[in-house]
Design an enzyme around this catalytic site. Sequence first.
Site, PDB file in Angstrom:
ATOM      1  N   ARG A 232       0.872  -1.173   0.000  1.00  0.00           N
ATOM      2  CA  ARG A 232       0.000   0.000   0.000  1.00  0.00           C
ATOM      3  C   ARG A 232       0.909   1.223   0.000  1.00  0.00           C
ATOM      4  O   ARG A 232       2.053   1.173   0.475  1.00  0.00           O
ATOM      5  CB  ARG A 232      -0.893   0.014   1.233  1.00  0.00           C
TER       6      ARG A 232
ATOM      7  N   TYR B  26      -9.544 -11.281  -6.765  1.00  0.00           N
ATOM      8  CA  TYR B  26      -8.636 -11.240  -7.907  1.00  0.00           C
ATOM      9  C   TYR B  26      -8.888 -12.380  -8.887  1.00  0.00           C
ATOM     10  O   TYR B  26      -8.481 -12.302 -10.046  1.00  0.00           O
ATOM     11  CB  TYR B  26      -7.183 -11.238  -7.434  1.00  0.00           C
TER      12      TYR B  26
ATOM     13  N   HIS C  75      -2.609   2.801  -6.108  1.00  0.00           N
ATOM     14  CA  HIS C  75      -3.135   1.570  -5.519  1.00  0.00           C
ATOM     15  C   HIS C  75      -3.402   0.507  -6.583  1.00  0.00           C
ATOM     16  O   HIS C  75      -3.379  -0.696  -6.283  1.00  0.00           O
ATOM     17  CB  HIS C  75      -4.421   1.860  -4.746  1.00  0.00           C
TER      18      HIS C  75
END
Length: 311
Positions: free
Chosen positions: A165, A292, A257
């Site tokens: 992050r 994902y 991001h």
Amino acid sequence: MNELLTIAAPDLLDKRREWLESLRDERRLSANTLDAYERDSRQFLSFLTGHLGGPARIADIHTLRTGDLRAFLAFRRRQGAGARSLGRHLAGLRSFLRYLERQGLVNAAAAGAIRAPKQPKSLPKPLTDRQAIAVVAAETQLHDEPWIAARDAAVLTLLYGCGLRISEALGLRPTDVQPGDTVLRVTGKGGKTRIVPLLHLVIEAVETYRTLCPYVLAPDAALFRGARGGPLQPAIIQRGMQKLRGAFGLPETATPHALRHSFATHLLAGGGDLRTIQELLGHASLSTTQIYTGVDSARLLDVYDRAHPRA
């Protein structure tokens, strides 16, 4: 707090103001969240004026039923509010009613009995592998100062090469990344620590920045510095990525991001297993990582549609 625009009895307006101030001073909510809660509660009290036939008092809040709150959500839905907005409305109302309940003024059970609207699932928007490689390269950074270009490239390389992050990357200290290191210890959300492999290109990008940086990088200070020497702020990297979007013709979803999303998606496409990717990303739940698989399936279907002779 816009009391002049809010229709309610003085006793309820006073408590609403105290609640918003407590969110700001005690819970330290962000300015955007405070603005949303102020707006949502104002809309709720305005709705109650028509629903109850006059400005709402604390006594009216005390006698609210689940059906009254559902009526407000239905009213907002008719005005075009989506599931996310309705969920935020409900969260704000619960917070307000619980604040009043702690003071012995109302019973917040009605709000607790309502199930939040089901939120639509949105898939992450990763970059392609070529796009990701291009935006993290030092030579593509849009800065005249070589050390700033190297800095931005190093940060973006950490996001894509390690799945960090942006807050995790900017929280690194000089001692966290050293030549010869093979792993990086990262402190993420909730203070949880995880270990991710360090690719050579990541170390190389960081060392290039470290060599060019004009400031002394003390071991206990921030690794990445702003133009004046202070800790680098996320907004700087976000603005840099915005410029890269324009230069490369990338969509609005190409944010810093998105490089973390790209890290996970490209690992999965390359044969990585979900459990390992979960650990690398620092997700507490495997269900968070499973999103994902939807990205990869969508990519495969797109390839199928474009390439299969019978598609």
